[in-house]
Design an enzyme around this catalytic site. Structure first.
Site, PDB file in Angstrom:
ATOM      1  N   GLU A  90       0.835  -1.203   0.000  1.00 54.99           N
ATOM      2  CA  GLU A  90       0.000   0.000   0.000  1.00 54.99           C
ATOM      3  C   GLU A  90       0.870   1.254   0.000  1.00 54.99           C
ATOM      4  O   GLU A  90       0.603   2.204  -0.721  1.00 54.99           O
ATOM      5  CB  GLU A  90      -0.936   0.002   1.213  1.00 54.99           C
ATOM      6  CG  GLU A  90      -1.807   1.218   1.335  1.00 54.99           C
ATOM      7  CD  GLU A  90      -2.844   1.339   0.223  1.00 54.99           C
ATOM      8  OE1 GLU A  90      -3.278   2.476  -0.034  1.00 54.99           O
ATOM      9  OE2 GLU A  90      -3.221   0.328  -0.395  1.00 54.99           O
ATOM     10  N   TYR A  93       7.794   4.212   1.488  1.00 52.58           N
ATOM     11  CA  TYR A  93       8.257   5.594   1.620  1.00 52.58           C
ATOM     12  C   TYR A  93       9.633   5.621   2.259  1.00 52.58           C
ATOM     13  O   TYR A  93       9.896   4.922   3.249  1.00 52.58           O
ATOM     14  CB  TYR A  93       7.269   6.387   2.492  1.00 52.58           C
ATOM     15  CG  TYR A  93       7.738   7.784   2.825  1.00 52.58           C
ATOM     16  CD1 TYR A  93       7.674   8.793   1.876  1.00 52.58           C
ATOM     17  CD2 TYR A  93       8.245   8.077   4.078  1.00 52.58           C
ATOM     18  CE1 TYR A  93       8.104  10.083   2.180  1.00 52.58           C
ATOM     19  CE2 TYR A  93       8.681   9.364   4.390  1.00 52.58           C
ATOM     20  CZ  TYR A  93       8.615  10.350   3.441  1.00 52.58           C
ATOM     21  OH  TYR A  93       9.047  11.617   3.739  1.00 52.58           O
ATOM     22  N   GLY A 100      18.259   7.560  -2.740  1.00 50.04           N
ATOM     23  CA  GLY A 100      19.504   7.378  -3.481  1.00 50.04           C
ATOM     24  C   GLY A 100      20.492   6.474  -2.771  1.00 50.04           C
ATOM     25  O   GLY A 100      21.567   6.193  -3.291  1.00 50.04           O
ATOM     26  N   GLY A 104      14.850   2.069  -0.882  1.00 49.14           N
ATOM     27  CA  GLY A 104      13.598   1.675  -1.532  1.00 49.14           C
ATOM     28  C   GLY A 104      13.732   0.339  -2.232  1.00 49.14           C
ATOM     29  O   GLY A 104      12.860  -0.527  -2.121  1.00 49.14           O
ATOM     30  N   ASN A 131       4.262  10.189 -11.265  1.00 44.11           N
ATOM     31  CA  ASN A 131       5.470   9.966 -10.468  1.00 44.11           C
ATOM     32  C   ASN A 131       6.548   9.243 -11.292  1.00 44.11           C
ATOM     33  O   ASN A 131       6.852   8.077 -11.062  1.00 44.11           O
ATOM     34  CB  ASN A 131       5.107   9.177  -9.204  1.00 44.11           C
ATOM     35  CG  ASN A 131       6.224   9.150  -8.191  1.00 44.11           C
ATOM     36  OD1 ASN A 131       7.365   9.460  -8.500  1.00 44.11           O
ATOM     37  ND2 ASN A 131       5.891   8.759  -6.977  1.00 44.11           N
ATOM     38  N   TYR A 138      10.759   1.467 -10.538  1.00 45.55           N
ATOM     39  CA  TYR A 138      10.065   0.184 -10.503  1.00 45.55           C
ATOM     40  C   TYR A 138      10.348  -0.645 -11.751  1.00 45.55           C
ATOM     41  O   TYR A 138      10.544  -1.856 -11.667  1.00 45.55           O
ATOM     42  CB  TYR A 138       8.556   0.384 -10.347  1.00 45.55           C
ATOM     43  CG  TYR A 138       8.149   1.009  -9.031  1.00 45.55           C
ATOM     44  CD1 TYR A 138       8.810   0.708  -7.842  1.00 45.55           C
ATOM     45  CD2 TYR A 138       7.103   1.919  -8.969  1.00 45.55           C
ATOM     46  CE1 TYR A 138       8.440   1.286  -6.643  1.00 45.55           C
ATOM     47  CE2 TYR A 138       6.714   2.493  -7.766  1.00 45.55           C
ATOM     48  CZ  TYR A 138       7.391   2.176  -6.609  1.00 45.55           C
ATOM     49  OH  TYR A 138       7.022   2.744  -5.424  1.00 45.55           O
TER      50      TYR A 138
END
Length: 171
Positions: A90, A93, A100, A104, A131, A138
């Site tokens: 969901e 962040y 960097g 993530g 985005n 991704y």
């Protein structure tokens, strides 16, 4: 509380009830980034109930040099075609000043590990179409956009009306 050292700077751990204020802070920061602050109605009490009492979702806290750096909130869904559960992310962040550093990507990899450990057939999430940095990220990780699908949502008053329509229609 299970902790996993990812590298010399990074630890992932499952959130506990004591992390509720931090989770809400991350949700608000994410909403600000997505220009959706006005849509956050979550409260600490609601998060405690839904995440820690009712167990509707799970949260991984990312710590970098022993400081909260980000989070990932996910839950299980189900694929009838695969006949297996999946994991739906969901929220993912990372604080802007720590982007960097690969956090993530490491969170996504950890979600994939969890999915495999739990016998899931897939890992899914949504991304706002504006985005571009996230979309590019991704795709580099091997994610494929589901262009032929459209997400539909009913919430608030619309949800109440739809429920009432079902009752009056004899459903």
């Amino acid at each position: 509380m299970e902790k996993r050292r990812i590298d010399e700077h990074t630890i992932f751990r499952f959130a506990g009830e004591q992390d509720t204020a931090l989770i809400l802070q991350f949700i608000r920061e994410l909403a600000e980034y997505e220009k959706m602050e006005d849509q956050v109605s979550a409260t600490e009490d609601l998060l405690k109930k839904t995440i820690f009492t009712d167990r509707k979702a799970e949260v991984i806290i990312c710590e970098y040099d022993s400081h909260p750096a980000g989070f990932m909130l996910f839950f299980h869904n189900y694929s009838t075609f695969l006949g297996k559960p999946g994991i739906y992310i969901e929220d993912l962040y990372v604080k802007p000043f720590l982007r960097g550093k690969g956090l993530g990507g490491k969170l996504l990899s950890y979600a994939a590990e969890l999915a495999l450990e739990r016998g899931c057939g897939r890992l899914e999430w949504s991304c706002l179409d504006w985005n571009e940095p996230s979309i590019s990220f991704y795709k580099k990780k091997g994610a494929v956009p589901m262009d032929e699908w459209t997400v539909y949502r009913v919430s608030g008053e619309g949800l109440k009306k739809l429920a009432e329509n079902g009752q009056t229609a004899g459903v």
